[in-house]
Design a protein around this motif. Structure first.
Motif, mmCIF file in Angstrom:
data_model
loop_
_atom_site.group_PDB
_atom_site.id
_atom_site.type_symbol
_atom_site.label_atom_id
_atom_site.label_comp_id
_atom_site.label_asym_id
_atom_site.label_seq_id
_atom_site.Cartn_x
_atom_site.Cartn_y
_atom_site.Cartn_z
ATOM 1 N N ARG A 57 1.073 -1.061 0.109
ATOM 2 C CA ARG A 57 -0.323 0.070 0.176
ATOM 3 C C ARG A 57 0.562 1.734 0.056
ATOM 4 O O ARG A 57 2.106 1.430 0.424
ATOM 5 C CB ARG A 57 -0.686 0.155 1.094
ATOM 6 N N ASP A 58 0.627 1.823 -0.837
ATOM 7 C CA ASP A 58 1.140 3.130 -0.398
ATOM 8 C C ASP A 58 0.796 4.072 0.357
ATOM 9 O O ASP A 58 0.251 4.087 0.852
ATOM 10 C CB ASP A 58 0.892 4.265 -1.531
ATOM 11 N N PRO A 59 2.094 5.028 0.962
ATOM 12 C CA PRO A 59 2.136 5.616 2.175
ATOM 13 C C PRO A 59 0.713 6.866 2.125
ATOM 14 O O PRO A 59 0.877 7.558 1.092
ATOM 15 C CB PRO A 59 3.162 6.079 3.089
ATOM 16 N N MET A 60 0.463 7.018 2.568
ATOM 17 C CA MET A 60 -0.249 7.941 3.282
ATOM 18 C C MET A 60 0.001 9.969 3.370
ATOM 19 O O MET A 60 1.257 10.069 3.675
ATOM 20 C CB MET A 60 -1.584 8.264 5.051
ATOM 21 N N PRO A 61 -0.283 10.704 2.441
ATOM 22 C CA PRO A 61 0.233 11.838 2.556
ATOM 23 C C PRO A 61 0.307 12.611 3.738
ATOM 24 O O PRO A 61 -0.755 12.497 4.557
ATOM 25 C CB PRO A 61 -0.584 12.356 1.644
ATOM 26 N N ALA A 62 1.062 12.943 3.675
ATOM 27 C CA ALA A 62 1.723 13.742 5.454
ATOM 28 C C ALA A 62 0.940 15.233 5.098
ATOM 29 O O ALA A 62 -0.038 16.145 6.444
ATOM 30 C CB ALA A 62 2.857 14.765 5.049
ATOM 31 N N THR A 63 0.273 15.924 4.317
ATOM 32 C CA THR A 63 -0.969 17.239 3.941
ATOM 33 C C THR A 63 -1.836 16.739 2.807
ATOM 34 O O THR A 63 -1.298 15.910 2.027
ATOM 35 C CB THR A 63 -0.183 18.484 3.332
ATOM 36 N N ILE A 64 -2.835 17.364 2.295
ATOM 37 C CA ILE A 64 -3.722 16.778 1.789
ATOM 38 C C ILE A 64 -3.228 17.547 0.516
ATOM 39 O O ILE A 64 -2.990 18.866 0.725
ATOM 40 C CB ILE A 64 -5.126 17.998 2.452
ATOM 41 N N PRO A 65 -3.034 16.959 -0.701
ATOM 42 C CA PRO A 65 -3.083 17.156 -2.109
ATOM 43 C C PRO A 65 -3.695 18.644 -2.465
ATOM 44 O O PRO A 65 -5.204 18.127 -2.361
ATOM 45 C CB PRO A 65 -2.924 16.179 -2.973
ATOM 46 N N GLY A 66 -3.156 19.103 -3.570
ATOM 47 C CA GLY A 66 -4.057 19.996 -3.816
ATOM 48 C C GLY A 66 -3.967 21.567 -2.856
ATOM 49 O O GLY A 66 -5.178 22.669 -3.981
#
Length: 256
Positions: A57-66
């Motif tokens: 599984r890809d790691p979740m982002p540290a900030t919300i993309p966009g």
């Protein structure tokens, strides 16, 4: 799609939307999302051994993309649920809506992305009553309600027959079910009151009645809308203890 609505003055006002109330007919809509992913491996390639199914599984982002630094700075530090309504363009009424949840490790997990609508003429940083634009910004979410009974909302839910619009939208689509479920966006309103409450602290000229509500298949007067099944999902997901907010605007503005 959200409708910058009015609740006709006698029925506590669909604030400035200009709808005519008619008999409610009930019903809902469905939505589908393609979550498939191409692995990029040729057919017949043996699967590599893995200690667990979740290891890839890809790691979740540290900030919300966009969301750019200016937008992120307006998100309260205590908010662990962020509903992002990202418009296609500044003058577009098409919006993609995603609920992001902050994990204990500080990363953000996205939910499904729902196709919805915003105001007919797009987005603005200076919203006024009747301008047919949705306001850009970060707003708290405290109160919900609707014509239909509470589907399991954790936000205070105000059930009333006064939640109805009637008539038709900009594309001729019926609006009868638009307010089956609504979530009040805290733009020019008093949090902790029914979405039908017409109090406007910034004054009537700044408009009001900006909600997340059931999508009717066309532009709104100022609200954000998503399909009925997704409204139910959202109502069941939002948790007051997580201090939910909505970040809304066209995608370019949100990147600032």
């Amino acid at each position: 799609m959200v409708i910058a609505v009015s609740v006709v003055a006698a029925a506590v006002g669909l604030l400035g939307a200009g709808y005519v109330a008619t008999q409610h007919s009930g019903g809902g809509r469905t939505a589908a999302a393609d979550n498939g992913r191409d692995t990029g491996k040729p057919a017949g390639t043996p699967a590599a051994a893995a200690p667990a199914a979740t290891a890839s599984r890809d790691p979740m982002p540290a900030t919300i993309p966009g969301l750019g630094p200016k937008t992120l700075a307006d998100v309260p530090a205590a908010s662990r649920q962020v509903l992002v309504a990202s418009g296609q363009a500044k003058d577009s009424s098409n919006t993609l809506v995603t609920l992001w949840v902050k994990l204990p490790d500080g990363h953000w997990r996205p939910g499904a992305t729902w196709r919805g609508h915003n105001a007919k003429d797009g987005w603005t940083t200076d919203h006024h009553a009747g301008d047919l634009h949705s306001p850009i910004g970060v707003f708290t979410l405290h109160d919900a309600g609707g014509f239909d009974a509470d589907p399991g909302s954790h936000l205070p839910y105000h059930h009333s027959d006064s939640f109805h619009a009637g008539g038709v939208g900009f594309d001729g689509e019926p609006l009868d079910e638009a307010f089956d479920y609504v979530i009040a966006i805290d733009y020019n309103r008093v949090p902790g009151t029914s979405p039908l409450d017409g109090t406007q602290p910034l004054g009537a000229d700044k408009g009001g009645g900006i909600w997340v509500h059931v999508d009717h298949g066309g532009p709104t007067h100022g609200c954000v809308s998503i399909p009925a099944p997704d409204m139910v999902t959202l109502l069941r997901a939002l948790q007051p203890a997580d201090h939910p907010v909505i970040v809304m605007g066209d995608s370019t503005s949100l990147q600032s």
